[in-house]
Scaffold this motif. Structure first.
Motif, mmCIF file in Angstrom:
data_model
loop_
_atom_site.group_PDB
_atom_site.id
_atom_site.type_symbol
_atom_site.label_atom_id
_atom_site.label_comp_id
_atom_site.label_asym_id
_atom_site.label_seq_id
_atom_site.Cartn_x
_atom_site.Cartn_y
_atom_site.Cartn_z
ATOM 1 N N TYR A 1 28.982 -103.374 40.325
ATOM 2 C CA TYR A 1 27.922 -104.420 40.424
ATOM 3 C C TYR A 1 28.395 -105.326 41.584
ATOM 4 O O TYR A 1 27.682 -105.598 42.734
ATOM 5 N N ALA A 2 29.735 -105.995 41.485
ATOM 6 C CA ALA A 2 30.263 -107.008 42.567
ATOM 7 C C ALA A 2 30.165 -105.854 43.845
ATOM 8 O O ALA A 2 29.961 -106.470 45.022
ATOM 9 N N LEU A 3 30.659 -104.580 43.798
ATOM 10 C CA LEU A 3 31.262 -104.167 45.029
ATOM 11 C C LEU A 3 29.841 -103.660 45.740
ATOM 12 O O LEU A 3 29.589 -103.634 46.831
ATOM 13 N N ARG A 4 28.554 -103.206 44.913
ATOM 14 C CA ARG A 4 27.315 -102.930 45.563
ATOM 15 C C ARG A 4 26.680 -104.185 46.322
ATOM 16 O O ARG A 4 26.351 -103.944 47.422
ATOM 17 N N ARG A 5 27.056 -105.206 45.459
ATOM 18 C CA ARG A 5 26.511 -106.352 46.354
ATOM 19 C C ARG A 5 27.455 -107.031 47.533
ATOM 20 O O ARG A 5 26.837 -107.448 48.651
ATOM 21 N N ALA A 6 28.463 -106.787 47.466
ATOM 22 C CA ALA A 6 29.765 -106.914 48.591
ATOM 23 C C ALA A 6 29.263 -105.800 49.900
ATOM 24 O O ALA A 6 29.436 -106.439 51.181
ATOM 25 N N ASP A 7 28.757 -104.638 49.321
ATOM 26 C CA ASP A 7 28.622 -103.761 50.407
ATOM 27 C C ASP A 7 27.189 -104.007 51.276
ATOM 28 O O ASP A 7 27.176 -103.917 52.252
ATOM 29 N N ASP A 8 26.325 -104.577 50.527
ATOM 30 C CA ASP A 8 25.051 -105.116 51.165
ATOM 31 C C ASP A 8 25.579 -105.963 52.038
ATOM 32 O O ASP A 8 24.861 -105.977 53.237
ATOM 33 N N ALA A 9 26.153 -107.055 51.544
ATOM 34 C CA ALA A 9 26.443 -108.399 52.436
ATOM 35 C C ALA A 9 27.280 -107.753 53.911
ATOM 36 O O ALA A 9 27.063 -108.377 54.829
ATOM 37 N N ALA B 1 30.554 -111.229 51.360
ATOM 38 C CA ALA B 1 31.174 -110.064 50.951
ATOM 39 C C ALA B 1 32.436 -110.152 50.668
ATOM 40 O O ALA B 1 32.882 -109.697 49.757
ATOM 41 N N ARG B 2 33.436 -111.361 51.226
ATOM 42 C CA ARG B 2 34.966 -111.261 51.010
ATOM 43 C C ARG B 2 34.969 -111.818 49.638
ATOM 44 O O ARG B 2 35.524 -111.318 48.749
ATOM 45 N N SER B 3 34.001 -112.869 49.213
ATOM 46 C CA SER B 3 34.342 -113.418 47.773
ATOM 47 C C SER B 3 33.905 -112.192 46.702
ATOM 48 O O SER B 3 34.513 -111.971 45.586
ATOM 49 N N LEU B 4 32.822 -111.364 47.076
ATOM 50 C CA LEU B 4 32.537 -110.317 46.126
ATOM 51 C C LEU B 4 33.546 -109.311 45.880
ATOM 52 O O LEU B 4 34.149 -108.786 45.118
ATOM 53 N N TYR B 5 33.987 -108.933 47.392
ATOM 54 C CA TYR B 5 35.062 -107.753 47.244
ATOM 55 C C TYR B 5 36.543 -108.383 46.515
ATOM 56 O O TYR B 5 37.209 -107.680 45.908
ATOM 57 N N GLN B 6 36.722 -109.369 46.964
ATOM 58 C CA GLN B 6 37.776 -110.089 45.966
ATOM 59 C C GLN B 6 37.646 -109.963 44.514
ATOM 60 O O GLN B 6 38.869 -109.362 43.813
ATOM 61 N N TYR B 7 36.653 -110.362 44.106
ATOM 62 C CA TYR B 7 36.357 -109.949 42.744
ATOM 63 C C TYR B 7 36.366 -108.692 42.202
ATOM 64 O O TYR B 7 36.951 -108.231 41.185
ATOM 65 N N ALA C 1 37.875 -105.925 43.460
ATOM 66 C CA ALA C 1 39.398 -105.858 43.655
ATOM 67 C C ALA C 1 40.246 -106.130 42.496
ATOM 68 O O ALA C 1 41.029 -105.418 41.827
ATOM 69 N N GLU C 2 40.046 -107.384 41.852
ATOM 70 C CA GLU C 2 40.242 -107.738 40.815
ATOM 71 C C GLU C 2 40.233 -107.035 39.438
ATOM 72 O O GLU C 2 40.932 -106.695 38.504
ATOM 73 N N LEU C 3 38.957 -106.859 39.467
ATOM 74 C CA LEU C 3 38.279 -106.157 38.313
ATOM 75 C C LEU C 3 38.987 -104.494 38.222
ATOM 76 O O LEU C 3 39.118 -104.047 37.351
ATOM 77 N N ARG C 4 39.040 -103.965 39.434
ATOM 78 C CA ARG C 4 39.244 -102.618 39.525
ATOM 79 C C ARG C 4 40.983 -102.499 39.271
ATOM 80 O O ARG C 4 41.406 -101.547 38.612
ATOM 81 N N ALA C 5 41.668 -103.467 39.694
ATOM 82 C CA ALA C 5 43.037 -103.703 39.356
ATOM 83 C C ALA C 5 43.897 -102.330 39.580
ATOM 84 O O ALA C 5 44.470 -101.821 38.771
ATOM 85 N N ASP C 6 43.560 -101.878 40.685
ATOM 86 C CA ASP C 6 44.095 -100.617 41.176
ATOM 87 C C ASP C 6 44.879 -100.732 42.496
ATOM 88 O O ASP C 6 44.956 -99.632 43.132
ATOM 89 N N GLY C 7 45.128 -101.758 42.743
ATOM 90 C CA GLY C 7 46.068 -102.164 44.191
ATOM 91 C C GLY C 7 44.928 -102.369 45.314
ATOM 92 O O GLY C 7 45.620 -102.470 46.401
ATOM 93 N N SER C 8 43.665 -102.215 45.004
ATOM 94 C CA SER C 8 42.926 -102.374 46.268
ATOM 95 C C SER C 8 42.719 -104.104 46.495
ATOM 96 O O SER C 8 43.387 -104.771 45.660
ATOM 97 N N ASP C 9 42.341 -104.380 47.793
ATOM 98 C CA ASP C 9 41.929 -105.792 47.927
ATOM 99 C C ASP C 9 40.747 -105.832 48.926
ATOM 100 O O ASP C 9 40.163 -104.659 49.190
ATOM 101 N N GLU C 10 40.201 -106.787 49.415
ATOM 102 C CA GLU C 10 39.059 -107.138 49.918
ATOM 103 C C GLU C 10 39.094 -106.197 51.286
ATOM 104 O O GLU C 10 38.048 -105.542 51.711
ATOM 105 N N ASP C 11 40.330 -106.077 51.886
ATOM 106 C CA ASP C 11 40.547 -105.457 53.007
ATOM 107 C C ASP C 11 40.205 -103.820 53.079
ATOM 108 O O ASP C 11 39.709 -103.009 53.648
ATOM 109 N N LYS C 12 41.067 -103.535 52.221
ATOM 110 C CA LYS C 12 40.899 -101.935 51.835
ATOM 111 C C LYS C 12 39.574 -101.570 51.477
ATOM 112 O O LYS C 12 39.121 -100.583 51.855
ATOM 113 N N LEU C 13 39.038 -102.138 50.506
ATOM 114 C CA LEU C 13 37.512 -102.151 50.165
ATOM 115 C C LEU C 13 36.628 -102.019 51.503
ATOM 116 O O LEU C 13 35.732 -101.086 51.364
#
Lengths: 277, 157
Positions: free
Chosen positions: A35-43, A77-83, A85-97
Protein backbone atom coordinates in the motif's frame (compact mmCIF):
# COMPACT_ATOMS: atom_id res chain seq x y z
CA UNK A 1 -2.79 -13.99 4.48
CA UNK A 2 -4.09 -12.82 1.17
CA UNK A 3 -1.82 -13.28 -1.81
CA UNK A 4 -1.39 -9.63 -2.64
CA UNK A 5 1.25 -9.33 -5.27
CA UNK A 6 1.40 -11.80 -8.14
CA UNK A 7 4.24 -9.82 -9.71
CA UNK A 8 7.00 -9.72 -7.12
CA UNK A 9 9.33 -6.76 -7.01
CA UNK A 10 12.90 -7.63 -7.95
CA UNK A 11 15.84 -5.35 -7.73
CA UNK A 12 18.18 -5.17 -10.63
CA UNK A 13 21.76 -6.03 -9.68
CA UNK A 14 23.30 -3.32 -7.53
CA UNK A 15 26.92 -2.52 -6.96
CA UNK A 16 29.50 -3.63 -4.40
CA UNK A 17 28.34 -4.52 -0.89
CA UNK A 18 24.67 -3.97 -1.71
CA UNK A 19 24.62 -7.06 -3.92
CA UNK A 20 22.81 -9.18 -1.34
CA UNK A 21 19.73 -6.98 -1.47
CA UNK A 22 19.68 -7.03 -5.23
CA UNK A 23 17.61 -10.14 -5.67
CA UNK A 24 15.20 -9.80 -2.76
CA UNK A 25 11.58 -10.05 -3.74
CA UNK A 26 8.60 -8.26 -2.26
CA UNK A 27 7.15 -10.11 0.71
CA UNK A 28 3.76 -11.05 -0.68
CA UNK A 29 2.20 -11.14 2.75
CA UNK A 30 2.52 -7.46 3.64
CA UNK A 31 -0.45 -5.52 2.31
CA UNK A 32 0.77 -2.45 4.19
CA UNK A 33 4.18 -2.45 2.48
CA UNK A 34 2.46 -2.76 -0.89
CA UNK A 35 0.00 0.00 0.00
CA UNK A 36 2.78 2.42 0.95
CA UNK A 37 4.77 1.42 -2.14
CA UNK A 38 1.84 2.10 -4.49
CA UNK A 39 1.29 5.59 -3.07
CA UNK A 40 5.01 6.29 -3.11
CA UNK A 41 5.21 5.27 -6.77
CA UNK A 42 2.31 7.61 -7.66
CA UNK A 43 4.02 10.54 -5.98
CA UNK A 44 7.49 9.82 -7.37
CA UNK A 45 6.40 9.32 -10.98
CA UNK A 46 4.15 12.39 -11.06
CA UNK A 47 6.86 14.39 -9.27
CA UNK A 48 9.37 13.27 -11.88
CA UNK A 49 7.04 14.16 -14.74
CA UNK A 50 6.65 17.67 -13.31
CA UNK A 51 10.41 18.01 -12.92
CA UNK A 52 10.70 17.47 -16.68
CA UNK A 53 9.24 20.97 -17.08
CA UNK A 54 12.34 22.52 -15.48
CA UNK A 55 13.63 25.04 -17.97
CA UNK A 56 10.66 24.55 -20.33
CA UNK A 57 7.67 26.10 -18.57
CA UNK A 58 5.74 28.80 -20.43
CA UNK A 59 6.59 31.48 -17.85
CA UNK A 60 8.87 31.94 -14.87
CA UNK A 61 6.09 31.74 -12.26
CA UNK A 62 4.91 28.44 -13.67
CA UNK A 63 8.46 27.15 -13.88
CA UNK A 64 8.66 27.60 -10.10
CA UNK A 65 5.16 26.31 -9.46
CA UNK A 66 5.60 23.05 -11.38
CA UNK A 67 9.02 22.44 -9.84
CA UNK A 68 7.64 23.16 -6.37
CA UNK A 69 4.71 20.80 -6.80
CA UNK A 70 7.11 18.17 -8.10
CA UNK A 71 9.34 18.70 -5.08
CA UNK A 72 6.41 18.27 -2.68
CA UNK A 73 5.47 15.01 -4.39
CA UNK A 74 9.02 13.65 -4.33
CA UNK A 75 9.14 14.54 -0.63
CA UNK A 76 5.93 12.60 -0.04
CA UNK A 77 7.39 9.71 -2.02
CA UNK A 78 10.48 9.67 0.22
CA UNK A 79 8.42 9.39 3.40
CA UNK A 80 6.34 6.58 1.90
CA UNK A 81 9.36 4.70 0.48
CA UNK A 82 11.13 4.89 3.83
CA UNK A 83 8.10 3.32 5.46
CA UNK A 84 7.70 0.69 2.74
CA UNK A 85 11.38 -0.22 3.06
CA UNK A 86 11.11 -0.65 6.83
CA UNK A 87 8.06 -2.89 6.43
CA UNK A 88 9.75 -4.97 3.76
CA UNK A 89 12.78 -5.48 6.01
CA UNK A 90 14.68 -6.89 3.04
CA UNK A 91 17.62 -4.53 2.94
CA UNK A 92 15.89 -2.11 0.63
CA UNK A 93 15.76 1.62 1.24
CA UNK A 94 14.17 4.63 -0.41
CA UNK A 95 16.90 4.91 -3.03
CA UNK A 96 16.85 1.24 -4.02
CA UNK A 97 13.08 1.30 -4.32
CA UNK A 98 13.22 4.36 -6.56
CA UNK A 99 16.29 3.58 -8.65
CA UNK A 100 16.68 -0.18 -8.82
CA UNK A 101 13.27 -1.43 -9.86
CA UNK A 102 12.21 -1.96 -13.45
CA UNK A 103 8.86 -0.88 -14.86
CA UNK A 104 6.88 -4.08 -14.09
CA UNK A 105 7.85 -3.71 -10.41
CA UNK A 106 6.36 -0.21 -10.21
CA UNK A 107 2.83 0.05 -8.83
CA UNK A 108 1.79 3.58 -9.79
CA UNK A 109 -1.40 4.70 -11.53
CA UNK A 110 -1.20 4.80 -15.32
CA UNK A 111 -2.42 8.41 -15.08
CA UNK A 112 0.84 9.67 -13.58
CA UNK A 113 3.20 7.99 -16.05
CA UNK A 114 1.66 9.42 -19.23
CA UNK A 115 3.93 11.92 -21.00
CA UNK A 116 3.39 15.56 -20.07
CA UNK A 117 2.06 16.54 -23.46
CA UNK A 118 1.36 20.26 -23.64
CA UNK A 119 0.86 22.62 -20.70
CA UNK A 120 -2.90 22.00 -20.70
CA UNK A 121 -2.47 18.25 -20.31
CA UNK A 122 0.14 18.71 -17.61
CA UNK A 123 -2.17 20.99 -15.62
CA UNK A 124 -5.26 18.84 -16.12
CA UNK A 125 -3.35 15.80 -14.87
CA UNK A 126 -2.22 17.59 -11.70
CA UNK A 127 -5.81 18.73 -11.25
CA UNK A 128 -7.39 15.26 -11.64
CA UNK A 129 -4.77 13.73 -9.35
CA UNK A 130 -4.93 16.47 -6.70
CA UNK A 131 -8.74 16.47 -6.64
CA UNK A 132 -8.35 12.87 -5.47
CA UNK A 133 -5.19 13.24 -3.37
CA UNK A 134 -6.51 16.09 -1.26
CA UNK A 135 -9.56 14.29 0.19
CA UNK A 136 -7.51 11.05 0.22
CA UNK A 137 -4.84 12.47 2.53
CA UNK A 138 -7.47 14.16 4.69
CA UNK A 139 -9.18 10.82 5.21
CA UNK A 140 -5.83 9.09 5.72
CA UNK A 141 -5.10 11.38 8.67
CA UNK A 142 -7.60 9.23 10.60
CA UNK A 143 -5.79 5.98 9.70
CA UNK A 144 -5.28 3.46 12.48
CA UNK A 145 -1.67 3.32 11.29
CA UNK A 146 0.18 6.18 12.99
CA UNK A 147 2.90 6.42 10.40
CA UNK A 148 0.49 6.75 7.48
CA UNK A 149 -1.56 9.27 9.46
CA UNK A 150 1.56 11.37 10.06
CA UNK A 151 2.58 11.28 6.40
CA UNK A 152 -1.01 12.21 5.49
CA UNK A 153 -1.05 15.20 7.82
CA UNK A 154 1.91 16.67 5.94
CA UNK A 155 0.76 15.66 2.47
CA UNK A 156 -2.79 17.02 2.70
CA UNK A 157 -1.55 20.57 3.27
CA UNK A 158 0.56 20.30 0.14
CA UNK A 159 -2.11 18.68 -2.00
CA UNK A 160 -4.55 21.49 -1.04
CA UNK A 161 -2.11 23.93 -2.68
CA UNK A 162 -1.69 21.70 -5.72
CA UNK A 163 -5.44 21.45 -6.12
CA UNK A 164 -6.03 25.17 -5.85
CA UNK A 165 -3.21 26.07 -8.20
CA UNK A 166 -4.18 23.57 -10.89
CA UNK A 167 -7.90 24.38 -10.60
CA UNK A 168 -7.20 28.06 -11.19
CA UNK A 169 -5.25 27.16 -14.32
CA UNK A 170 -7.94 24.79 -15.60
CA UNK A 171 -10.43 27.67 -15.42
CA UNK A 172 -8.01 30.13 -17.03
CA UNK A 173 -7.24 27.73 -19.89
CA UNK A 174 -10.77 26.45 -20.43
CA UNK A 175 -12.39 29.86 -20.24
CA UNK A 176 -9.51 31.52 -22.07
CA UNK A 177 -8.73 31.81 -25.75
CA UNK A 178 -10.11 29.58 -28.46
CA UNK A 179 -6.83 27.68 -28.61
CA UNK A 180 -6.39 27.29 -24.85
CA UNK A 181 -9.98 26.05 -24.63
CA UNK A 182 -9.44 23.53 -27.41
CA UNK A 183 -6.24 22.22 -25.84
CA UNK A 184 -7.76 22.02 -22.37
CA UNK A 185 -10.74 20.07 -23.73
CA UNK A 186 -8.41 17.71 -25.60
CA UNK A 187 -6.49 17.16 -22.36
CA UNK A 188 -9.70 16.37 -20.44
CA UNK A 189 -10.79 13.88 -23.12
CA UNK A 190 -7.36 12.26 -23.30
CA UNK A 191 -6.88 11.86 -19.54
CA UNK A 192 -10.42 10.94 -18.61
CA UNK A 193 -10.14 7.13 -19.18
CA UNK A 194 -7.18 7.10 -16.78
CA UNK A 195 -9.06 8.62 -13.82
CA UNK A 196 -11.00 5.47 -12.92
CA UNK A 197 -7.94 3.64 -11.65
CA UNK A 198 -7.73 5.96 -8.64
CA UNK A 199 -10.91 4.37 -7.26
CA UNK A 200 -9.76 0.76 -7.54
CA UNK A 201 -9.21 -1.41 -4.48
CA UNK A 202 -8.01 -5.01 -4.63
CA UNK A 203 -8.08 -7.75 -2.00
CA UNK A 204 -4.91 -6.46 -0.40
CA UNK A 205 -6.34 -2.93 -0.08
CA UNK A 206 -9.65 -4.22 1.24
CA UNK A 207 -7.90 -6.07 4.04
CA UNK A 208 -6.37 -2.74 5.15
CA UNK A 209 -9.63 -0.83 4.65
CA UNK A 210 -11.40 -3.32 6.94
CA UNK A 211 -8.70 -2.74 9.56
CA UNK A 212 -9.18 1.04 9.43
CA UNK A 213 -5.67 1.51 8.02
CA UNK A 214 -6.40 2.30 4.38
CA UNK A 215 -8.94 4.68 2.89
CA UNK A 216 -11.78 3.19 0.87
CA UNK A 217 -11.35 5.04 -2.44
CA UNK A 218 -15.05 4.59 -3.19
CA UNK A 219 -15.81 6.92 -0.25
CA UNK A 220 -13.92 9.70 -2.06
CA UNK A 221 -15.74 9.40 -5.38
CA UNK A 222 -18.43 11.99 -4.60
CA UNK A 223 -15.94 14.59 -3.37
CA UNK A 224 -13.75 14.05 -6.43
CA UNK A 225 -16.68 14.19 -8.84
CA UNK A 226 -18.00 17.41 -7.29
CA UNK A 227 -14.62 19.19 -7.44
CA UNK A 228 -14.11 18.08 -11.02
CA UNK A 229 -17.59 18.98 -12.27
CA UNK A 230 -17.58 22.38 -10.49
CA UNK A 231 -14.20 23.36 -11.92
CA UNK A 232 -14.84 22.01 -15.43
CA UNK A 233 -18.19 23.83 -15.51
CA UNK A 234 -16.57 27.12 -14.52
CA UNK A 235 -13.90 26.46 -17.14
CA UNK A 236 -16.63 25.93 -19.80
CA UNK A 237 -15.18 22.46 -20.44
CA UNK A 238 -17.30 19.42 -21.18
CA UNK A 239 -16.99 16.51 -18.79
CA UNK A 240 -16.79 13.22 -20.71
CA UNK A 241 -19.49 10.63 -20.12
CA UNK A 242 -18.69 7.79 -17.77
CA UNK A 243 -17.19 4.98 -19.77
CA UNK A 244 -14.54 2.30 -19.97
CA UNK A 245 -11.53 3.02 -17.79
CA UNK A 246 -7.88 2.05 -18.22
CA UNK A 247 -6.35 -0.16 -15.54
CA UNK A 248 -3.19 -2.12 -14.77
CA UNK A 249 -0.64 0.13 -13.08
CA UNK A 250 -1.46 -1.13 -9.58
CA UNK A 251 -0.45 -4.66 -10.58
CA UNK A 252 2.59 -3.70 -12.65
CA UNK A 253 1.03 -3.65 -16.13
CA UNK A 254 2.21 -0.32 -17.45
CA UNK A 255 2.12 1.71 -20.63
CA UNK A 256 5.27 1.89 -22.75
CA UNK A 257 5.91 5.37 -21.34
CA UNK A 258 7.09 4.27 -17.88
CA UNK A 259 10.15 2.45 -19.17
CA UNK A 260 11.33 5.57 -20.99
CA UNK A 261 10.79 7.66 -17.88
CA UNK A 262 12.77 5.19 -15.74
CA UNK A 263 15.56 5.02 -18.31
CA UNK A 264 16.17 8.70 -17.74
CA UNK A 265 15.46 8.81 -14.01
CA UNK A 266 17.57 5.76 -13.17
CA UNK A 267 20.40 6.33 -15.62
CA UNK A 268 22.99 7.38 -13.07
CA UNK A 269 22.44 4.45 -10.70
CA UNK A 270 22.34 1.99 -13.59
CA UNK A 271 25.49 3.32 -15.22
CA UNK A 272 27.44 3.86 -11.98
CA UNK A 273 25.98 1.41 -9.43
CA UNK A 274 26.25 2.63 -5.86
CA UNK A 275 27.19 6.18 -6.88
CA UNK A 276 26.49 8.76 -4.17
CA UNK A 277 26.90 12.51 -3.90
CA UNK B 1 25.41 18.68 28.71
CA UNK B 2 21.81 19.07 27.60
CA UNK B 3 22.05 22.82 28.16
CA UNK B 4 25.26 22.99 26.15
CA UNK B 5 23.71 20.97 23.32
CA UNK B 6 20.54 23.03 23.38
CA UNK B 7 22.49 26.29 23.25
CA UNK B 8 24.54 25.04 20.30
CA UNK B 9 21.60 23.65 18.35
CA UNK B 10 19.43 26.72 18.98
CA UNK B 11 21.95 28.84 17.07
CA UNK B 12 21.54 26.86 13.85
CA UNK B 13 19.83 28.88 11.13
CA UNK B 14 17.61 27.97 8.21
CA UNK B 15 20.03 27.98 5.24
CA UNK B 16 17.39 29.56 3.01
CA UNK B 17 16.13 32.17 5.48
CA UNK B 18 19.30 32.93 7.45
CA UNK B 19 17.62 35.34 9.89
CA UNK B 20 15.58 32.51 11.40
CA UNK B 21 16.99 29.88 13.70
CA UNK B 22 15.52 26.40 13.50
CA UNK B 23 14.02 27.11 16.93
CA UNK B 24 12.28 30.27 15.64
CA UNK B 25 11.01 28.29 12.70
CA UNK B 26 9.59 25.48 14.84
CA UNK B 27 11.67 22.88 12.99
CA UNK B 28 13.55 22.00 16.19
CA UNK B 29 11.34 19.67 18.19
CA UNK B 30 13.64 18.61 21.02
CA UNK B 31 17.13 18.04 22.34
CA UNK B 32 17.79 15.15 24.75
CA UNK B 33 21.01 14.06 26.40
CA UNK B 34 21.29 10.49 27.70
CA UNK B 35 24.51 8.84 28.88
CA UNK B 36 26.74 11.30 27.08
CA UNK B 37 24.81 10.97 23.82
CA UNK B 38 22.69 13.70 22.34
CA UNK B 39 19.54 13.15 20.33
CA UNK B 40 18.09 16.06 18.37
CA UNK B 41 14.59 15.81 16.90
CA UNK B 42 13.57 17.94 13.91
CA UNK B 43 10.50 18.08 11.68
CA UNK B 44 10.29 19.23 8.06
CA UNK B 45 8.21 22.25 7.05
CA UNK B 46 7.29 20.71 3.69
CA UNK B 47 7.72 17.04 2.70
CA UNK B 48 10.19 17.91 -0.03
CA UNK B 49 12.04 20.66 1.82
CA UNK B 50 15.58 20.33 0.43
CA UNK B 51 17.01 22.27 3.38
CA UNK B 52 16.40 19.42 5.84
CA UNK B 53 19.62 17.56 5.03
CA UNK B 54 21.54 20.82 5.27
CA UNK B 55 19.98 21.62 8.64
CA UNK B 56 20.84 18.17 9.97
CA UNK B 57 24.43 18.67 8.87
CA UNK B 58 24.54 22.14 10.44
CA UNK B 59 23.23 20.68 13.71
CA UNK B 60 25.95 18.05 13.73
CA UNK B 61 28.59 20.70 13.07
CA UNK B 62 27.22 23.00 15.79
CA UNK B 63 27.30 20.14 18.29
CA UNK B 64 30.83 19.20 17.22
CA UNK B 65 31.96 22.79 17.79
CA UNK B 66 30.46 22.56 21.27
CA UNK B 67 32.53 19.42 21.86
CA UNK B 68 29.69 16.94 21.40
CA UNK B 69 30.54 14.31 18.83
CA UNK B 70 28.09 11.55 19.70
CA UNK B 71 24.83 12.86 18.31
CA UNK B 72 21.85 11.45 16.46
CA UNK B 73 19.51 13.61 14.39
CA UNK B 74 16.03 12.15 14.12
CA UNK B 75 13.34 13.43 11.75
CA UNK B 76 9.72 13.12 12.88
CA UNK B 77 6.54 13.89 10.95
CA UNK B 78 4.07 13.86 13.83
CA UNK B 79 2.63 16.20 14.90
CA UNK B 80 2.83 17.86 11.50
CA UNK B 81 4.56 21.22 11.35
CA UNK B 82 2.28 24.19 10.83
CA UNK B 83 3.09 27.88 10.79
CA UNK B 84 1.62 27.97 14.30
CA UNK B 85 4.92 26.40 15.40
CA UNK B 86 6.73 29.55 14.39
CA UNK B 87 7.57 31.76 17.36
CA UNK B 88 6.45 35.39 17.70
CA UNK B 89 10.13 36.30 17.65
CA UNK B 90 10.41 34.37 14.39
CA UNK B 91 7.50 36.27 12.85
CA UNK B 92 9.02 39.60 13.85
CA UNK B 93 12.42 38.64 12.40
CA UNK B 94 10.78 37.55 9.17
CA UNK B 95 8.94 40.86 8.82
CA UNK B 96 12.14 42.81 9.53
CA UNK B 97 13.89 40.75 6.87
CA UNK B 98 11.25 41.72 4.29
CA UNK B 99 9.25 38.48 4.26
CA UNK B 100 5.58 38.69 5.24
CA UNK B 101 4.97 36.20 8.07
CA UNK B 102 2.24 33.58 7.64
CA UNK B 103 -1.31 34.64 8.38
CA UNK B 104 -3.54 32.38 10.49
CA UNK B 105 -4.38 29.15 8.74
CA UNK B 106 -8.14 29.77 8.56
CA UNK B 107 -9.60 29.90 5.07
CA UNK B 108 -6.81 27.81 3.57
CA UNK B 109 -9.39 25.25 2.50
CA UNK B 110 -11.35 27.69 0.37
CA UNK B 111 -10.57 26.72 -3.20
CA UNK B 112 -10.77 30.29 -4.46
CA UNK B 113 -10.53 32.18 -1.17
CA UNK B 114 -8.69 35.47 -0.81
CA UNK B 115 -6.07 36.01 1.86
CA UNK B 116 -5.10 39.35 3.33
CA UNK B 117 -1.33 39.75 3.52
CA UNK B 118 0.23 42.93 4.89
CA UNK B 119 3.27 44.37 3.13
CA UNK B 120 6.34 43.76 5.35
CA UNK B 121 7.82 47.11 4.28
CA UNK B 122 5.00 49.66 4.58
CA UNK B 123 2.33 47.63 6.39
CA UNK B 124 -0.32 48.25 3.75
CA UNK B 125 -2.91 45.53 3.25
CA UNK B 126 -3.46 46.63 -0.34
CA UNK B 127 -1.39 43.79 -1.75
CA UNK B 128 -1.74 41.25 -4.55
CA UNK B 129 -0.43 37.79 -5.21
CA UNK B 130 1.94 37.47 -8.15
CA UNK B 131 2.67 33.76 -7.88
CA UNK B 132 1.59 31.11 -5.43
CA UNK B 133 4.96 29.39 -5.55
CA UNK B 134 8.07 31.41 -4.77
CA UNK B 135 11.80 30.96 -4.43
CA UNK B 136 11.44 28.13 -1.90
CA UNK B 137 8.63 25.67 -1.26
CA UNK B 138 7.52 27.61 1.83
CA UNK B 139 7.12 30.99 0.13
CA UNK B 140 4.85 32.78 -2.38
CA UNK B 141 5.54 35.96 -4.31
CA UNK B 142 3.39 39.04 -3.59
CA UNK B 143 3.44 42.73 -4.47
CA UNK B 144 2.35 45.81 -2.51
CA UNK B 145 0.07 48.16 -4.43
CA UNK B 146 0.86 51.02 -2.04
CA UNK B 147 4.67 51.10 -2.07
CA UNK B 148 4.94 49.00 -5.28
CA UNK B 149 7.54 46.68 -3.74
CA UNK B 150 7.41 42.96 -4.49
CA UNK B 151 7.92 40.75 -1.43
CA UNK B 152 8.04 37.12 -0.35
CA UNK B 153 5.19 35.75 1.74
CA UNK B 154 5.81 32.78 4.04
CA UNK B 155 2.82 30.62 3.12
CA UNK B 156 0.49 29.58 5.89
CA UNK B 157 0.20 25.88 6.34
Amino acid sequence: MVQVDPFPVRFAPAGDDKADAATVTTPTNSPLALYALRRADDALILGHRLSEWCGHAPMLEEEMALANIGLDLIGQARSLYQYAAELRADGSDEDKLAYLRDAPAYRNLLLVELPNGDFARTILRVFFYSAFADPFWQAMMRSADERLAAIAAKSEKESAYHLRHSAEWVIRLGDGTEESHRRAQEAVDYLWPYTGEMFEADASDRELIAAGIAVDPESLRDAWAKTVSDVLAEATLVQPAAGWMQSGGRSGRHSEHLGHLLAEMQFLQRAYPGATW
Amino acid sequence: MKQRALAAVSEVCDPEIPVLTIADLGVLRGVEAVDGRVEVTITPTYSGCPAMNMMALEIELALARAGISDATIRTVLHPAWTTDWMSEEGRRKLRDYGIAPPSPASGRRALFGREVVACPRCGSEDTERLAEFGSTSCKALWRCRSCREPFDYFKCH
